[in-house]
Design an enzyme around this catalytic site. Structure first.
Site, PDB file in Angstrom:
ATOM      1  N   HIS A 141      37.964  43.701  42.085  1.00 27.36           N
ATOM      2  CA  HIS A 141      38.892  44.817  42.286  1.00 27.36           C
ATOM      3  C   HIS A 141      39.120  45.599  40.996  1.00 27.36           C
ATOM      4  CE1 HIS A 141      40.399  43.981  46.376  1.00 27.36           C
ATOM      5  NE2 HIS A 141      40.208  42.706  46.082  1.00 27.36           N
TER       6      HIS A 141
ATOM      7  N   GLU B 207      40.347  48.438  40.698  1.00 26.36           N
ATOM      8  CA  GLU B 207      41.613  49.194  40.818  1.00 26.36           C
ATOM      9  C   GLU B 207      42.829  48.331  40.489  1.00 26.36           C
ATOM     10  OE1 GLU B 207      39.988  47.905  43.246  1.00 26.36           O
ATOM     11  OE2 GLU B 207      41.353  47.190  44.804  1.00 26.36           O
TER      12      GLU B 207
ATOM     13  N   CYS C 148      35.800  45.037  47.538  1.00 30.71           N
ATOM     14  CA  CYS C 148      36.221  43.930  48.402  1.00 30.71           C
ATOM     15  C   CYS C 148      35.906  44.256  49.865  1.00 30.71           C
ATOM     16  CB  CYS C 148      37.704  43.620  48.154  1.00 30.71           C
ATOM     17  SG  CYS C 148      38.174  41.975  48.713  1.00 30.71           S
TER      18      CYS C 148
END
Lengths: 80, 228
Positions: free
Chosen positions: B201, B203, B86
Site C-alpha cells: 500500500h 498510499e 491490494c
C-alpha cells in the site's frame, strides 16, 4: 427449466492453501487415509435456453479465472 | 492533473488514496463511483484496496465486471497512469489489464506488516524514483501472485516485474516472501509500463506521521506519466 451446474477447480499445479488446511483437519479427526484435499466451487445457473458457447463464455469471462482455474459443466433437467 | 479514485462497494482504502494524492503529492483527485461510464476530464486512475463486493466469487472478480472498468481499460491502453494497490491489484488482474492472478497466502493468514520492497526494474515511471529498497506496508489474505512459466518469462523479458519482496539488503530470499508469491513478486507492470499493480500500500506511507514516506516514490509515477 434446465439448470447448468458449473464446477470450478483450482488448476492442479497450484497450491490450494484452504484445501491443505481441511486435509490436515481430517487427519486430526483420525482419517489418516486422506492424502490431499482440493476445494472447488459448484455454481448452479437456471437458464431458459442452453447454448454451449454462451455457457463457456460465461465461465471463462466471470465464473472461472482461466489463469488459475479450470471449469466443467453439466446440464441438468430438460434441455430447451 | 486530476486522478479518479474508483470506489466499489467494499472499497476501504479510497480515503487513504485520495488524501495521499491530494495532501502529499499535491494532485487533484476525486472519488468516482463504479457505475460511472465516462472518465473524461481525468488524467489517471487509482484503484484502491479493500474488499470489493465482499470478495464474492474471487477477489476482484465482481469489480472487474463493473461499468467503470471499460474506462480503466481505455486509460491503460492509451498509456495513462493506472495504479491498483491490494484489492486494486486483484481487480486489474481479474480484468485482464495485468497478467497473472492472486491466490490465498501460503501461510493461510491475513498479514498486516511492513515489508521491504526492491524494484525489479528502474525503467518504469512507477519505479524510477525508487532508488533503494523501500519499506511499505501490506495488509492482505490473498496476495500470493501466480503466473505460468511462460508468463513469468515474459514478465522478466519485458521488464514488467515492478517490485519484489526482499530483505533489507535487497535480496529476494524465501524468508522475505510474506505470501508465497512466485519469484517474490509484489507488483507488476503492463507491457507499456503505465499500469502498476501491487499488493503493498504506497498510499499508506506518504507522511512521516504514518511511519514513512516511501510510498511517495511510487506514487510519483503519476507525475512522471502525465508530466511527460
Amino acid at each position: 427449466m434446465p439448470s447448468v451446474r458449473v464446477y470450478v477447480r483450482l488448476k492442479p499445479s497450484l497450491l490450494d492453501s484452504a484445501g491443505r488446511t481441511v486435509g490436515e483437519a481430517l487427519k486430526n479427526l483420525g482419517y489418516a487415509e486422506v492424502e490431499d484435499v482440493r476445494i472447488g466451487k459448484l455454481i448452479e445457473l437456471k437458464v431458459d435456453t442452453v447454448e454451449d458457447s454462451r455457457i463457456r463464455e460465461m465461465c471463462s469471462k466471470l465464473l472461472a479465472n482461466p489463469v488459475i482455474e479450470d471449469f466443467t459443466y453439466e446440464v441438468v433437467g430438460e434441455k430447451a | 492533473m486530476k486522478i479518479a479514485v474508483v470506489r466499489f462497494p467494499g472499497s476501504n482504502c479510497d480515503q487513504d488514496a485520495l488524501k495521499a494524492l491530494t495532501e502529499d503529492l499535491g494532485l487533484e483527485a476525486e472519488y468516482v463511483w463504479h457505475e460511472t461510464a465516462s472518465l473524461s476530464g481525468y488524467d489517471g486512475v487509482f484503484v484502491p484496496g479493500g474488499f470489493s463486493y465482499g470478495d464474492y466469487l474471487r477477489c476482484g472478480a465482481m469489480a472487474a465486471a463493473a461499468t467503470v472498468m471499460n474506462e480503466v481499460r481505455r486509460f491503460a491502453a492509451e498509456g495513462r497512469p493506472v495504479l491498483g494497490a491490494c484489492n486494486g491489484f486483484q481487480i486489474l488482474c481479474e480484468s485482464g489489464i495485468l497478467p497473472g492472478a492472486l491466490l490465498q497466502n501460503v501461510g493461510r493468514r491475513f498479514i498486516c506488516d511492513d515489508v521491504y520492497l526492491t524494484p525489479g526494474t528502474r525503467r518504469s515511471p512507477w519505479t524510477e524514483q525508487v532508488d533503494r529498497t523501500v519499506t511499505i506496508p501490506i495488509a492482505h489474505g490473498e496476495g500470493r501472485y501466480v503466473i505460468d512459466a511462460d508468463g513469468l518469462k515474459a514478465l522478466h523479458d519485458n521488464d514488467q516485474v515492478a517490485f519484489r519482496y526482499t530483505n533489507a539488503l535487497g535480496e529476494p530470499t524465501p524468508q522475505s516472501n510474506p505470501n508465497g508469491s512466485v519469484d517474490n513478486i509484489a507488483g507488476v507492470l503492463n507491457e507499456k509500463g503505465n499500469v502498476l499493480g501491487l499488493m503493498p500500500h504506497p498510499e499508506r506511507c506518504t507522511k512521516s506521521i504514518l511511519g514513512g514516506t516511501d510510498g511517495l516514490k511510487v506514487l510519483a509515477g503519476y507525475l512522471a506519466l502525465v508530466g511527460a
